[in-house]
Motif scaffolding. Sequence first.
Motif, mmCIF file in Angstrom:
data_model
loop_
_atom_site.group_PDB
_atom_site.id
_atom_site.type_symbol
_atom_site.label_atom_id
_atom_site.label_comp_id
_atom_site.label_asym_id
_atom_site.label_seq_id
_atom_site.Cartn_x
_atom_site.Cartn_y
_atom_site.Cartn_z
ATOM 1 N N ALA A 171 0.812 -1.219 0.000
ATOM 2 C CA ALA A 171 0.000 0.000 0.000
ATOM 3 C C ALA A 171 0.845 1.268 0.000
ATOM 4 O O ALA A 171 0.304 2.368 -0.135
ATOM 5 C CB ALA A 171 -0.930 0.014 1.216
ATOM 6 N N PHE A 172 2.165 1.120 0.099
ATOM 7 C CA PHE A 172 3.017 2.299 0.110
ATOM 8 C C PHE A 172 2.881 3.037 -1.218
ATOM 9 O O PHE A 172 2.823 2.414 -2.283
ATOM 10 C CB PHE A 172 4.485 1.915 0.348
ATOM 11 N N GLU A 173 2.806 4.347 -1.148
ATOM 12 C CA GLU A 173 2.628 5.151 -2.360
ATOM 13 C C GLU A 173 3.709 4.837 -3.393
ATOM 14 O O GLU A 173 4.897 4.881 -3.088
ATOM 15 C CB GLU A 173 2.660 6.644 -2.017
ATOM 16 N N GLY A 174 3.279 4.474 -4.588
ATOM 17 C CA GLY A 174 4.207 4.178 -5.673
ATOM 18 C C GLY A 174 4.430 2.699 -5.901
ATOM 19 O O GLY A 174 4.981 2.311 -6.923
ATOM 20 N N CYS A 175 4.005 1.840 -4.960
ATOM 21 C CA CYS A 175 4.140 0.389 -5.126
ATOM 22 C C CYS A 175 2.849 -0.160 -5.727
ATOM 23 O O CYS A 175 1.769 0.053 -5.185
ATOM 24 C CB CYS A 175 4.428 -0.292 -3.795
ATOM 25 N N SER A 176 2.969 -0.886 -6.841
ATOM 26 C CA SER A 176 1.772 -1.423 -7.488
ATOM 27 C C SER A 176 1.735 -2.948 -7.518
ATOM 28 O O SER A 176 0.768 -3.529 -8.000
ATOM 29 C CB SER A 176 1.658 -0.876 -8.917
ATOM 30 N N PHE A 177 2.778 -3.603 -6.972
ATOM 31 C CA PHE A 177 2.831 -5.061 -7.030
ATOM 32 C C PHE A 177 3.883 -5.544 -6.054
ATOM 33 O O PHE A 177 4.946 -4.923 -5.923
ATOM 34 C CB PHE A 177 3.206 -5.501 -8.454
ATOM 35 N N LEU A 178 3.617 -6.659 -5.367
ATOM 36 C CA LEU A 178 4.593 -7.232 -4.437
ATOM 37 C C LEU A 178 4.390 -8.736 -4.368
ATOM 38 O O LEU A 178 3.264 -9.203 -4.178
ATOM 39 C CB LEU A 178 4.429 -6.622 -3.037
ATOM 40 N N GLU A 179 5.471 -9.482 -4.532
ATOM 41 C CA GLU A 179 5.442 -10.925 -4.371
ATOM 42 C C GLU A 179 6.673 -11.361 -3.592
ATOM 43 O O GLU A 179 7.712 -10.702 -3.617
ATOM 44 C CB GLU A 179 5.436 -11.656 -5.723
ATOM 45 N N LEU A 180 6.544 -12.509 -2.925
ATOM 46 C CA LEU A 180 7.654 -13.137 -2.215
ATOM 47 C C LEU A 180 7.818 -14.539 -2.768
ATOM 48 O O LEU A 180 6.837 -15.276 -2.910
ATOM 49 C CB LEU A 180 7.359 -13.204 -0.705
ATOM 50 N N TYR A 181 9.062 -14.895 -3.081
ATOM 51 C CA TYR A 181 9.381 -16.224 -3.598
ATOM 52 C C TYR A 181 10.375 -16.902 -2.657
ATOM 53 O O TYR A 181 11.185 -16.232 -2.020
ATOM 54 C CB TYR A 181 10.035 -16.142 -4.987
ATOM 55 N N GLN A 182 10.316 -18.236 -2.623
ATOM 56 C CA GLN A 182 11.273 -19.021 -1.850
ATOM 57 C C GLN A 182 11.995 -19.963 -2.810
ATOM 58 O O GLN A 182 11.353 -20.627 -3.643
ATOM 59 C CB GLN A 182 10.549 -19.837 -0.778
ATOM 60 N N ASP A 183 13.308 -20.019 -2.692
ATOM 61 C CA ASP A 183 14.104 -20.899 -3.543
ATOM 62 C C ASP A 183 13.687 -22.351 -3.320
ATOM 63 O O ASP A 183 13.472 -22.775 -2.189
ATOM 64 C CB ASP A 183 15.595 -20.716 -3.220
ATOM 65 N N ARG A 184 13.586 -23.111 -4.382
ATOM 66 C CA ARG A 184 13.139 -24.504 -4.286
ATOM 67 C C ARG A 184 14.203 -25.418 -3.706
ATOM 68 O O ARG A 184 13.894 -26.477 -3.163
ATOM 69 C CB ARG A 184 12.731 -25.011 -5.660
ATOM 70 N N ASN A 185 15.466 -25.034 -3.830
ATOM 71 C CA ASN A 185 16.562 -25.885 -3.364
ATOM 72 C C ASN A 185 17.175 -25.428 -2.050
ATOM 73 O O ASN A 185 17.773 -26.236 -1.342
ATOM 74 C CB ASN A 185 17.654 -25.973 -4.436
ATOM 75 N N SER A 186 17.052 -24.159 -1.754
ATOM 76 C CA SER A 186 17.596 -23.603 -0.505
ATOM 77 C C SER A 186 16.457 -22.883 0.199
ATOM 78 O O SER A 186 16.149 -21.729 -0.115
ATOM 79 C CB SER A 186 18.739 -22.626 -0.805
ATOM 80 N N SER A 187 15.838 -23.550 1.149
ATOM 81 C CA SER A 187 14.619 -23.024 1.767
ATOM 82 C C SER A 187 14.841 -21.775 2.617
ATOM 83 O O SER A 187 13.881 -21.159 3.063
ATOM 84 C CB SER A 187 13.947 -24.105 2.615
ATOM 85 N N ASN A 188 16.082 -21.379 2.803
ATOM 86 C CA ASN A 188 16.377 -20.154 3.551
ATOM 87 C C ASN A 188 16.690 -18.970 2.633
ATOM 88 O O ASN A 188 17.067 -17.898 3.101
ATOM 89 C CB ASN A 188 17.538 -20.382 4.524
ATOM 90 N N VAL A 189 16.502 -19.152 1.328
ATOM 91 C CA VAL A 189 16.755 -18.082 0.347
ATOM 92 C C VAL A 189 15.418 -17.620 -0.218
ATOM 93 O O VAL A 189 14.605 -18.430 -0.682
ATOM 94 C CB VAL A 189 17.690 -18.562 -0.788
ATOM 95 N N PHE A 190 15.209 -16.309 -0.168
ATOM 96 C CA PHE A 190 13.955 -15.701 -0.608
ATOM 97 C C PHE A 190 14.243 -14.554 -1.568
ATOM 98 O O PHE A 190 15.329 -13.961 -1.550
ATOM 99 C CB PHE A 190 13.173 -15.162 0.593
ATOM 100 N N PHE A 191 13.231 -14.229 -2.368
ATOM 101 C CA PHE A 191 13.296 -13.105 -3.292
ATOM 102 C C PHE A 191 12.018 -12.293 -3.155
ATOM 103 O O PHE A 191 10.927 -12.861 -3.101
ATOM 104 C CB PHE A 191 13.390 -13.588 -4.747
ATOM 105 N N THR A 192 12.148 -10.991 -3.099
ATOM 106 C CA THR A 192 10.973 -10.145 -3.251
ATOM 107 C C THR A 192 11.017 -9.573 -4.661
ATOM 108 O O THR A 192 12.078 -9.323 -5.225
ATOM 109 C CB THR A 192 10.902 -9.002 -2.219
ATOM 110 N N TYR A 193 9.836 -9.396 -5.201
ATOM 111 C CA TYR A 193 9.659 -8.907 -6.568
ATOM 112 C C TYR A 193 8.574 -7.848 -6.478
ATOM 113 O O TYR A 193 7.453 -8.145 -6.058
ATOM 114 C CB TYR A 193 9.221 -10.100 -7.419
ATOM 115 N N SER A 194 8.922 -6.607 -6.782
ATOM 116 C CA SER A 194 7.947 -5.522 -6.628
ATOM 117 C C SER A 194 8.024 -4.559 -7.797
ATOM 118 O O SER A 194 9.059 -4.429 -8.446
ATOM 119 C CB SER A 194 8.167 -4.778 -5.305
ATOM 120 N N TYR A 195 6.878 -3.913 -8.055
ATOM 121 C CA TYR A 195 6.788 -2.897 -9.104
ATOM 122 C C TYR A 195 6.653 -1.547 -8.427
ATOM 123 O O TYR A 195 5.835 -1.381 -7.507
ATOM 124 C CB TYR A 195 5.544 -3.093 -9.970
#
Length: 98
Positions: A31-55
Amino acid sequence: MLVRIVKMSFKPIKVEEFLANFEKNKLKIRAFEGCSFLELYQDRNSSNVFFTYSYWESANALENYRNSELFDAVWAITKPLFNAKPEAWSVNKLVSLD
């Protein structure tokens, strides 16, 4: 539009703490002004590695978020959980196929 990709690697025993903090703050970030998309991903092989993907509407919108109280609060909890330095990329979307 700016796409922001952030790779984060956590101490395995701290993953649940990270996920709880993300759950608590994800709607505020989205909801922060200027953000139109947010996702969180978890690596399939290393369960402690994550990625955020935002617009973000612009680099300025992302910078406003990075200089906000919200970012400071989220980062204060997230930063000590890392087991490696996070990596971040700001990219331009060239093609998107549905």
